[in-house]
Design an enzyme around this catalytic site. Structure first.
Site, PDB file in Angstrom:
ATOM      1  N   CYS A 175     -34.460   1.367  -5.644  1.00 53.65           N
ATOM      2  CA  CYS A 175     -33.611   1.585  -4.465  1.00 53.65           C
ATOM      3  C   CYS A 175     -33.556   3.088  -4.240  1.00 53.65           C
ATOM      4  O   CYS A 175     -32.957   3.821  -5.036  1.00 53.65           O
ATOM      5  CB  CYS A 175     -32.215   1.007  -4.678  1.00 53.65           C
ATOM      6  N   CYS A 180     -32.016   3.050   3.875  1.00 54.52           N
ATOM      7  CA  CYS A 180     -32.941   2.525   2.867  1.00 54.52           C
ATOM      8  C   CYS A 180     -34.002   3.590   2.638  1.00 54.52           C
ATOM      9  O   CYS A 180     -34.919   3.751   3.453  1.00 54.52           O
ATOM     10  CB  CYS A 180     -33.575   1.214   3.322  1.00 54.52           C
ATOM     11  N   ASN A 213     -36.425   4.017   0.245  1.00 57.91           N
ATOM     12  CA  ASN A 213     -37.794   3.558   0.018  1.00 57.91           C
ATOM     13  C   ASN A 213     -38.381   2.932   1.270  1.00 57.91           C
ATOM     14  O   ASN A 213     -39.569   3.090   1.565  1.00 57.91           O
ATOM     15  CB  ASN A 213     -37.831   2.560  -1.145  1.00 57.91           C
ATOM     16  N   ARG A 223     -26.812  -4.054  -2.489  1.00 58.65           N
ATOM     17  CA  ARG A 223     -25.996  -4.816  -1.546  1.00 58.65           C
ATOM     18  C   ARG A 223     -26.895  -5.603  -0.599  1.00 58.65           C
ATOM     19  O   ARG A 223     -27.754  -5.075   0.063  1.00 58.65           O
ATOM     20  CB  ARG A 223     -25.112  -3.868  -0.736  1.00 58.65           C
TER      21      ARG A 223
END
Length: 282
Positions: free
Chosen positions: A216, A73, A75, A208
């Site tokens: 994202c 991830c 961010n 997802r």
């Protein structure tokens, strides 16, 4: 039992940073559901900070809002670095993730930069259910979305390039269908991208385990790599998201450098077993 946390966001990507370095218990599915269903604490990802097990400063676990775990991830990683820097733990960090070490720093201008490592471009390194010879052009279709480019940056992304205005594409309709396509046994992040120049593109993402998201980071990285692979952009581009811009550099050594702002919303204490929480008083 109470654990420090901060609600943050990276260009609208809703993040909870949870400090579990001294916690006795890990976050439970009940706590994840409680935090995700509360409008004040609703999140796209929880970034849980743990003591490291490798040659790193901290270990990070990533939880999606649906209770599944994520491998990357971007961010969220930037939010973790901002949180660590704000707690006077330094400005440069090595973070252990399930896919390896990620390095990042808070720059002198206040922006957060993360080295996301090298992308995986070979299908044998991707969780797909059939043989794919060329991941740059994959035959998968939903409505007007076709001819995907697959890129993994620790988690798998399918990028669809659209010539028309991507705001007119009902991604909330096609995203779930493509996320759960039989080609993707572990599901997939779905993005639509519109090239605006050799140095920029506009992006929307169905994430997802989280759904339609304002931003994202890993999708921004994957889209920049996909656009460069197809000869559509240069190596250093701006990715325009609904809430702002991420700068993505796909270096000659194939490392992806993502740079952008973060925002702190509030902090408090929460129970990792139940998800009950209390905000700090300012």
């Amino acid at each position: 039992m109470k654990t420090p946390f901060s609600k943050m966001n990276g260009l609208g990507n809703k993040i909870i940073v949870a400090d579990l370095r001294k916690a006795i218990h890990n976050i439970t599915p009940q706590a994840i559901q409680a935090l995700a269903s509360n409008p004040q604490t609703h999140f796209d990802q929880i970034m849980a900070i743990h003591p490291p097990t490798q040659d790193a400063d901290f270990r990070i676990e990533i939880w999606n809002a649906d209770g599944s775990m994520a491998k990357a991830c971007g961010n969220g990683t930037r939010c973790v670095i901002e949180w660590l820097a704000n707690h006077n733990l330094g400005n440069n960090f090595r973070l252990e993730t399930s896919t390896g070490i990620v390095e990042g720093k808070r720059q002198t201008d206040g922006l957060i930069s993360v080295d996301m490592g090298r992308p995986y471009l070979n299908a044998k390194d991707m969780p797909v259910s059939r043989e794919i010879i060329d991941t740059n052009h994959v035959d998968i279709t939903a409505g007007p979305l076709q001819d995907a480019c697959l890129v993994s940056v620790g988690n798998l992304h399918a990028i669809f390039f659209i010539e028309s205005n991507i705001q007119n594409i009902p991604l909330e309709k096609y995203g779930p269908k493509l996320e759960h396509d039989p080609l993707f046994p572990e599901r997939c992040n779905i993005s639509i991208a519109q090239i605006t120049s050799k140095k920029s593109l506009t992006l929307r993402t169905w994430e997802r385990g989280a759904g339609l998201t304002q931003a994202c980071g890993s999708a921004a990285c994957a889209s920049a790599v996909a656009a460069y692979r197809r000869g559509l952009t240069e190596r250093h581009i701006d990715v325009n998201l609904p809430k702002g811009i991420l700068s993505i550099l796909y270096r000659d050594d194939e490392h992806i450098i993502m740079t952008g702002p973060t925002e702190h919303e509030f902090s408090g204490l929460f129970n990792p077993l139940t998800g009950t929480y209390k905000k700090d008083h300012l």
